[in-house]
Design a protein around this motif. Structure first.
Motif, short mmCIF file in Angstrom:
data_model
loop_
_atom_site.label_atom_id
_atom_site.label_comp_id
_atom_site.label_asym_id
_atom_site.label_seq_id
_atom_site.Cartn_x
_atom_site.Cartn_y
_atom_site.Cartn_z
N TYR A 43 5.43 28.74 -12.06
CA TYR A 43 4.13 28.35 -12.12
C TYR A 43 3.66 27.56 -10.60
O TYR A 43 4.34 26.87 -10.34
CB TYR A 43 3.73 27.35 -13.23
N TYR A 50 0.46 31.73 -12.55
CA TYR A 50 1.58 32.23 -13.35
C TYR A 50 2.07 33.51 -12.54
O TYR A 50 1.31 34.44 -12.42
CB TYR A 50 1.33 32.22 -14.76
N ASN A 96 -2.09 26.24 -20.35
CA ASN A 96 -2.63 25.74 -18.85
C ASN A 96 -2.65 24.24 -18.67
O ASN A 96 -2.44 23.62 -17.79
CB ASN A 96 -3.67 26.64 -18.04
N HIS A 99 0.56 22.31 -18.67
CA HIS A 99 1.30 22.57 -17.24
C HIS A 99 0.46 22.18 -16.11
O HIS A 99 1.28 21.64 -15.29
CB HIS A 99 1.22 24.34 -17.15
N TYR A 103 3.00 19.76 -14.08
CA TYR A 103 3.63 20.29 -12.81
C TYR A 103 2.52 20.05 -11.87
O TYR A 103 1.84 20.84 -11.26
CB TYR A 103 3.91 21.64 -12.83
#
Length: 136
Positions: A43, A50, A96, A99, A103
Motif C-alpha cells: 500500500y 494498492y 481502505n 489502511h 498507514y
C-alpha cells in the motif's frame, strides 16, 4: 501363484490410490479458492494505491470507483514509503479507511528541522578526538 499376483496388484493399487488422495487433500484444486490463505499486498499511502506483487496489478481510485490495472495512469505517481501487509481476499481496498488511518503518509521534514538535527549532531561530536575530550 495367481492369488499372490492378485494380492500384490491390489496392495499396490491401494497405496497408489491412498498416496494421490493424501496429496489432493492437502492442496485445493487449481480452480478452487483456498480459504484462510492471506495474500501479500503493498500500500502506497501518499498515492492511496494498492499493488498485488503476485498478479502485478495496481488498484486505485478512478472517478470515485476502484479500478485494477497492470499500469497506473500518468496522473498517479508512486512516491514516498509503502507498507506491506497481508489480506484475505482480492480486494484490499475494501478496508481502505482502515489502511488510510493505519498507514498515514510520513510528514516531510521542514528546512528548520533539518538544521536543528545538524546542529545537534555537530555539538555532540568531538571532531576526530576518538571520543576523548581535550584537556588543557
Amino acid at each position: 501363484m495367481k492369488k499372490t499376483i492378485k494380492t500384490l496388484i491390489l496392495f499396490l493399487a491401494f497405496f497408489i490410490g491412498a498416496g494421490s488422495y493424501t496429496i489432493s487433500a492437502q492442496n485445493p484444486p487449481a480452480h478452487a479458492k483456498a480459504h484462510g490463505v492471506k495474500k501479500k499486498y503493498r500500500y502506497y499511502p501518499e498515492a492511496n494505491v494498492y499493488f498485488d506483487p503476485v498478479a502485478k496489478r495496481y488498484s486505485y481510485l478512478n472517478g470515485g470507483r476502484w479500478t485494477t490495472a497492470v499500469n497506473l495512469p500518468n496522473t498517479i505517481r508512486l512516491k514516498g514509503n509503502y507498507n506491506d501487509f497481508d489480506f484475505d481476499g482480492d480486494n484490499p481496498w475494501k478496508e481502505n479507511s482502515k489502511h488510510k488511518e493505519k498507514y498515514k503518509p510520513a510528514k516531510p521534514l521542514k528546512t528548520n528541522d533539518v538544521k536543528k538535527v545538524e546542529k545537534t549532531f555537530d555539538s555532540n561530536s568531538n571532531k576526530g578526538n576518538g571520543g576523548k575530550k581535550n584537556k588543557k
